[in-house]
Design an enzyme around this catalytic site. Structure first.
Site, mmCIF file in Angstrom:
data_model
loop_
_atom_site.group_PDB
_atom_site.id
_atom_site.type_symbol
_atom_site.label_atom_id
_atom_site.label_comp_id
_atom_site.label_asym_id
_atom_site.label_seq_id
_atom_site.Cartn_x
_atom_site.Cartn_y
_atom_site.Cartn_z
ATOM 1 N N PRO A 132 0.651 -1.126 0.045
ATOM 2 C CA PRO A 132 -0.083 0.169 -0.045
ATOM 3 C C PRO A 132 0.794 1.237 0.101
ATOM 4 O O PRO A 132 0.547 2.161 -0.439
ATOM 5 C CB PRO A 132 -0.894 -0.310 1.296
ATOM 6 C CG PRO A 132 -0.746 -1.545 1.446
ATOM 7 C CD PRO A 132 0.578 -2.037 1.116
ATOM 8 N N GLY A 135 4.690 1.565 -3.874
ATOM 9 C CA GLY A 135 4.232 1.388 -5.354
ATOM 10 C C GLY A 135 5.347 1.543 -6.006
ATOM 11 O O GLY A 135 6.568 0.752 -6.270
ATOM 12 N N GLN A 358 -13.359 5.772 -31.106
ATOM 13 C CA GLN A 358 -13.500 7.250 -31.632
ATOM 14 C C GLN A 358 -14.231 6.631 -33.235
ATOM 15 O O GLN A 358 -15.231 7.090 -33.483
ATOM 16 C CB GLN A 358 -12.692 8.160 -31.578
ATOM 17 C CG GLN A 358 -13.027 9.544 -32.366
ATOM 18 C CD GLN A 358 -14.155 10.255 -31.628
ATOM 19 O OE1 GLN A 358 -14.297 9.802 -30.264
ATOM 20 N NE2 GLN A 358 -14.827 11.058 -31.912
ATOM 21 N N GLY A 362 -20.717 5.501 -31.806
ATOM 22 C CA GLY A 362 -21.641 5.138 -30.710
ATOM 23 C C GLY A 362 -21.159 3.529 -30.472
ATOM 24 O O GLY A 362 -21.042 3.145 -29.117
ATOM 25 N N GLU A 385 4.289 -2.761 -13.799
ATOM 26 C CA GLU A 385 5.663 -2.928 -14.181
ATOM 27 C C GLU A 385 6.322 -1.797 -14.101
ATOM 28 O O GLU A 385 7.411 -1.543 -15.073
ATOM 29 C CB GLU A 385 5.783 -3.777 -15.204
ATOM 30 C CG GLU A 385 7.099 -4.460 -15.758
ATOM 31 C CD GLU A 385 7.528 -5.727 -14.786
ATOM 32 O OE1 GLU A 385 6.515 -6.344 -14.240
ATOM 33 O OE2 GLU A 385 8.412 -6.127 -15.086
HETATM 34 C C1 FAD Z 1 -3.987 -4.607 -12.038
HETATM 35 C C2 FAD Z 1 -2.850 -4.565 -11.348
HETATM 36 C C3 FAD Z 1 -1.771 -5.602 -11.302
HETATM 37 C C4 FAD Z 1 -0.734 -5.511 -10.770
HETATM 38 N N1 FAD Z 1 -0.046 -6.910 -10.592
HETATM 39 C C5 FAD Z 1 1.131 -6.700 -9.631
HETATM 40 C C6 FAD Z 1 1.924 -7.853 -9.089
HETATM 41 O O1 FAD Z 1 1.541 -8.794 -9.681
HETATM 42 N N2 FAD Z 1 2.678 -7.753 -8.275
HETATM 43 C C7 FAD Z 1 3.216 -6.700 -7.836
HETATM 44 O O2 FAD Z 1 4.143 -6.637 -6.981
HETATM 45 N N3 FAD Z 1 2.592 -5.425 -8.142
HETATM 46 C C8 FAD Z 1 1.543 -5.342 -9.106
HETATM 47 N N4 FAD Z 1 1.014 -4.280 -9.618
HETATM 48 C C9 FAD Z 1 1.326 -2.900 -8.833
HETATM 49 C C10 FAD Z 1 1.948 -2.038 -9.861
HETATM 50 O O3 FAD Z 1 3.048 -2.430 -9.981
HETATM 51 C C11 FAD Z 1 1.821 -0.708 -8.953
HETATM 52 O O4 FAD Z 1 0.649 -0.243 -9.056
HETATM 53 C C12 FAD Z 1 2.739 0.386 -9.912
HETATM 54 O O5 FAD Z 1 4.222 0.112 -9.529
HETATM 55 C C13 FAD Z 1 2.386 1.743 -9.345
HETATM 56 O O6 FAD Z 1 2.259 1.838 -7.938
HETATM 57 P P1 FAD Z 1 1.099 2.628 -7.061
HETATM 58 O O7 FAD Z 1 -0.032 1.680 -7.639
HETATM 59 O O8 FAD Z 1 1.489 2.516 -5.839
HETATM 60 O O9 FAD Z 1 1.158 4.001 -7.782
HETATM 61 P P2 FAD Z 1 2.130 5.165 -6.980
HETATM 62 O O10 FAD Z 1 3.532 4.891 -6.969
HETATM 63 O O11 FAD Z 1 1.404 5.827 -5.802
HETATM 64 O O12 FAD Z 1 1.936 6.489 -8.230
HETATM 65 C C14 FAD Z 1 0.792 7.252 -8.209
HETATM 66 C C15 FAD Z 1 1.247 8.524 -9.411
HETATM 67 O O13 FAD Z 1 2.182 9.033 -9.020
HETATM 68 C C16 FAD Z 1 3.483 9.018 -9.845
HETATM 69 N N5 FAD Z 1 4.608 8.971 -9.418
HETATM 70 C C17 FAD Z 1 5.050 8.370 -8.290
HETATM 71 N N6 FAD Z 1 6.402 8.684 -8.086
HETATM 72 C C18 FAD Z 1 6.747 9.469 -9.208
HETATM 73 C C19 FAD Z 1 7.828 10.208 -9.387
HETATM 74 N N7 FAD Z 1 9.142 10.111 -8.677
HETATM 75 N N8 FAD Z 1 7.955 11.209 -10.486
HETATM 76 C C20 FAD Z 1 6.877 11.152 -11.364
HETATM 77 N N9 FAD Z 1 5.840 10.793 -10.841
HETATM 78 C C21 FAD Z 1 5.854 9.597 -9.924
HETATM 79 C C22 FAD Z 1 3.219 7.656 -10.738
HETATM 80 O O14 FAD Z 1 3.812 7.529 -12.136
HETATM 81 C C23 FAD Z 1 1.442 7.609 -10.755
HETATM 82 O O15 FAD Z 1 0.901 8.253 -11.669
HETATM 83 C C24 FAD Z 1 -0.149 -4.290 -10.377
HETATM 84 C C25 FAD Z 1 -1.017 -3.367 -10.329
HETATM 85 C C26 FAD Z 1 -2.270 -3.366 -10.957
HETATM 86 C C27 FAD Z 1 -3.193 -2.109 -11.103
#
Ligand code: FAD
Length: 405
Positions: A132, A135, A358, A362, A385
């Site tokens: 949480p 990321g 687009q 519709g 990723e």
């Molecule tokens: C459907 C799905 C499947 C997934 N599967 C896996 C899995 O199997 N295993 C696993 O470990 N993870 C998995 N993930 C996690 C995924 O890799 C993360 O969601 C991703 O790395 C982004 O982290 P976050 O969601 O916490 O976003 P955050 O890191 O909170 O980012 C939020 C926004 O802030 C931006 N941001 C953050 N830091 C910076 C920076 N330094 N500079 C500029 N912009 C920034 C980001 O680009 C994004 O737009 C999955 C996610 C989803 C949605």
């Protein structure tokens, strides 16, 4: 080293056509149903296992293909069929690669077969890194693994999130902190064997797209695993931690970054598959839909969009193939070419699927036509990723050598 080639050899063409047949005949017809059900498509995975697509053998064959084109070709075809179902089929492979890349021979032989199960009893695997509060910022990971020397066991506590196949997997691969002082260099990966007490599924997410793929939290509450579940073994970990301690403060090449560079083109190839699928539907529609007494493609406003869509898709594929070839042949990613391919292909998929909606007007906005689903699915590629912003950060840092933030 294999020469870079833009042409598949005869054997690869045969595999591509076989995969395309499976994607067209089995995956695509099931796509709308599993998208609506938002459940893992077990019968489709089973079908894929029966024909040999869902297996370690198949995945390893593509993974070790010296031309580097095996994985991108396979990903493109399967994701052309449907992204959610395809992710359910290849999700295990993504976890298995973590074991293939870092595990001992014994770990590979013991755990990878249990990740897949067999055609009569298919299983899936999950790779759990994200949390949480960790990321994009992987270094702030909190899940902790502590070694209990007396019992030769690791005790793991923490909460993982966004895990593809999390909680429904037979085998989970979990990344945890073993030395909090070392930031991301103090992480290690662990196998959590089937039915290990203390591991449970938290919330299952209801998603915008790739809804056939299961995504959930994984809670680890005093999970105990034998010492043999540490990927690579204790000796290798101790050596790595000692090296990291000795070089603290220095900018050393991060092994995890090199692994990401090598795995990101595979995600790029998934995006190319979705983009190509939407483009084909849009091209066909534009040639048959008539308004003002002629097919809508007779308008440059529509035709030029299709020209741009096709150009971007081909450009994305070339970047993906180049990076995959570099990864397999050990070429250094001096301009973060892996991140580049993922960035361009994922942004292309988002744009092309929006253009397809687009062009279908519709109809594009309804679930009667697949581009609506493809548009929702495509949004994941710029997020998982490593988000597009993180790819840009990696590319900018690599080409400039500066610590851009
Ligand atoms: C459907 C799905 C499947 C997934 N599967 C896996 C899995 O199997 N295993 C696993 O470990 N993870 C998995 N993930 C996690 C995924 O890799 C993360 O969601 C991703 O790395 C982004 O982290 P976050 O969601 O916490 O976003 P955050 O890191 O909170 O980012 C939020 C926004 O802030 C931006 N941001 C953050 N830091 C910076 C920076 N330094 N500079 C500029 N912009 C920034 C980001 O680009 C994004 O737009 C999955 C996610 C989803 C949605």
């Amino acid at each position: 080293m294999a020469e870079f080639t833009m042409e598949l050899n005869d054997e690869q063409k045969e595999v591509r056509d076989w995969l395309h047949g499976f994607a067209a005949d089995v995956i695509r017809p099931a796509a709308a149903e599993w998208d609506e059900r938002e459940e893992t498509p077990w019968p489709v995975i089973q079908e894929a296992a029966k024909v040999g697509i869902y297996s370690l053998d198949f995945y390893a064959q593509q993974y070790f293909d010296p031309t580097g084109l095996g994985i991108p070709m396979a990903m493109e075809e399967l994701f052309w069929g449907d992204a959610g179902i395809a992710l359910s089929i290849v999700g295990t492979g993504l976890a298995a690669v973590g074991v293939l890349a870092n595990g001992t021979e014994e770990q590979i032989g013991t755990w990878i077969p249990q990740m897949y199960g067999d055609a009569s009893d298919v299983k899936v695997a999950a790779f759990c890194s994200s949390e949480p509060d960790a990321g994009s910022d992987v270094a702030s990971m909190r899940t902790r693994a502590v070694y209990d020397e007396a019992k030769d066991e690791w005790v793991i506590n923490g909460t993982k999130t966004w895990a593809t196949n999390g909680g429904i997997a037979n085998v989970h691969v979990v990344v945890a902190v073993v030395d909090p002082e070392l930031g991301s260099k103090g992480h290690a990966s662990f196998i959590i064997p089937p039915n290990t007490p203390g591991l449970s599924q938290g919330q299952k997410f209801k998603k915008h797209g790739i809804r056939a793929s299961h995504t959930a939290e994984v809670v680890l509450d005093n999970v105990r695993v034998p010492g043999s579940c540490l990927l690579g073994g204790k000796e290798k970990l101790d050596e790595r931690l000692a090296r990291a301690k000795a070089s603290r403060g220095e900018r050393v090449k991060n092994a995890a970054m090199a692994t990401f560079e090598a795995s990101r083109p595979a995600v790029g190839a998934m995006a190319v598959g979705t983009a190509r699928a939407a483009y084909e539907v849009a091209l066909d529609y534009a040639m048959t839909r008539e308004q003002f007494g002629r097919p809508i493609i007779d308008n440059q406003g529509v035709a030029f969009q299709l020209a741009d869509m096709r150009t971007s898709i081909d450009a994305a594929r070339l970047l993906v193939w180049r990076a995959s070839w570099m990864a397999v042949n050990g070429k250094p990613f001096t301009a973060a070419e892996g991140s580049m391919s993922k960035l361009f292909a994922s942004e292309t998929a988002k744009k092309v699927t929006a253009q397809a909606v687009q062009i279908l007007g519709g109809n594009g906005y309804t679930r009667e036509y697949p581009v609506e689903r493809m548009h929702r699915d495509a949004a994941i590629y710029t997020i998982f990723e490593g988000t597009s912003e993180i790819q840009r950060l990696v590319i900018a840092r690599t080409v400039s050598g500066m610590s851009i933030r």
